[in-house]
Design a protein around this motif. Sequence first.
Motif, PDB file in Angstrom:
ATOM      1  N   HIS A 128      -7.811  -0.977  17.798  1.00  0.00           N
ATOM      2  CA  HIS A 128      -7.693  -2.429  17.592  1.00  0.00           C
ATOM      3  C   HIS A 128      -8.444  -2.906  16.353  1.00  0.00           C
ATOM      4  O   HIS A 128      -8.907  -4.042  16.301  1.00  0.00           O
ATOM      5  N   ALA A 129      -8.561  -2.050  15.354  1.00  0.00           N
ATOM      6  CA  ALA A 129      -9.145  -2.440  14.076  1.00  0.00           C
ATOM      7  C   ALA A 129      -8.018  -2.802  13.115  1.00  0.00           C
ATOM      8  O   ALA A 129      -6.859  -2.441  13.326  1.00  0.00           O
ATOM      9  N   VAL A 130      -8.354  -3.521  12.063  1.00  0.00           N
ATOM     10  CA  VAL A 130      -7.390  -3.921  11.047  1.00  0.00           C
ATOM     11  C   VAL A 130      -7.734  -3.169   9.763  1.00  0.00           C
ATOM     12  O   VAL A 130      -8.834  -3.309   9.239  1.00  0.00           O
ATOM     13  N   THR A 131      -6.799  -2.357   9.280  1.00  0.00           N
ATOM     14  CA  THR A 131      -7.070  -1.632   8.043  1.00  0.00           C
ATOM     15  C   THR A 131      -6.508  -2.405   6.858  1.00  0.00           C
ATOM     16  O   THR A 131      -5.430  -2.975   6.927  1.00  0.00           O
ATOM     17  N   VAL A 132      -7.281  -2.418   5.786  1.00  0.00           N
ATOM     18  CA  VAL A 132      -6.887  -3.084   4.553  1.00  0.00           C
ATOM     19  C   VAL A 132      -5.926  -2.159   3.813  1.00  0.00           C
ATOM     20  O   VAL A 132      -6.201  -0.965   3.666  1.00  0.00           O
ATOM     21  N   ARG A 133      -4.829  -2.691   3.365  1.00  0.00           N
ATOM     22  CA  ARG A 133      -3.810  -1.865   2.720  1.00  0.00           C
ATOM     23  C   ARG A 133      -4.293  -1.243   1.411  1.00  0.00           C
ATOM     24  O   ARG A 133      -3.965  -0.118   1.095  1.00  0.00           O
ATOM     25  N   ASP A 134      -5.064  -1.990   0.634  1.00  0.00           N
ATOM     26  CA  ASP A 134      -5.564  -1.465  -0.639  1.00  0.00           C
ATOM     27  C   ASP A 134      -6.581  -0.362  -0.389  1.00  0.00           C
ATOM     28  O   ASP A 134      -7.455  -0.499   0.467  1.00  0.00           O
ATOM     29  N   THR A 135      -6.456   0.714  -1.157  1.00  0.00           N
ATOM     30  CA  THR A 135      -7.366   1.855  -1.044  1.00  0.00           C
ATOM     31  C   THR A 135      -7.792   2.270  -2.440  1.00  0.00           C
ATOM     32  O   THR A 135      -6.999   2.221  -3.370  1.00  0.00           O
TER      33      THR A 135
END
Length: 177
Positions: free
Chosen positions: A119-126
Motif C-alpha cells: 500500500h505504498a505509492v511509488t514515484v514514477r521518476d527514477t
Amino acid sequence: MDVTPLRTAVIVGSTREGRFGPTVAAWTAAEIARRADLTAEIVDLTDSSGTVTKQLGAADAFVVVTPEYNHSYPAPLKSTIDDHYTEWQAKPIAFVAYGGLSGGLRAVEHLRTVFAELHAVTVRDTVSFHGGRQCFGADGRPVDPGSGVAAQQMLGRLAWWGHTLRDAREIRPYPGQ
C-alpha cells in the motif's frame, strides 16, 4: 496543511562488502539537502544497532538506493521490506538505482510491485546510473550534471506525494493502521 519538511529515509539497499551504495546514498541525501520541503536521514541496512525500524517508522517518505543483482534487487533489502508493513503504508517511495547496462532499472521494476502490495505509492521518476561506479567522480558526485536535474525532478514529485499523503493521513487514517 502541514508545511513541515518531510522526513525522508534514504535506504542503502546493499549490504555487500565493497558496496557502492553509500556513495550513491550520500549524493542522494545531498540532493535532498538542497530542498526546503525535505530532510534526509540515511538508513543503512548494515546497522546492527536496531535503529532501522525506528528510522523507517519516523519517515514520511523514502528513497530506496538499490543496485541490481541478477536482474533484481538485494535479498537484505527484500528482508527489510518484508519485516515491516505499516511503515510503508500510504507513503511515497522513490528510487535511485545503479548497475550495469540496465542501470538497476530491472531492480526498480521488481520493487514497484512489492511496494504496491504494501500500500505504498511509488514515484514514477527514477534516477538511474548505468555503469554505477564509473558514473561518479572521485569526489562522490556524478560526472553528468544532468543527474542532479533528474534527482530534483524526482524529489519534487516525491515531496508532492509525501505532503499530500501526510495531509491525508492526518485527516483520515489509512485503513488497517
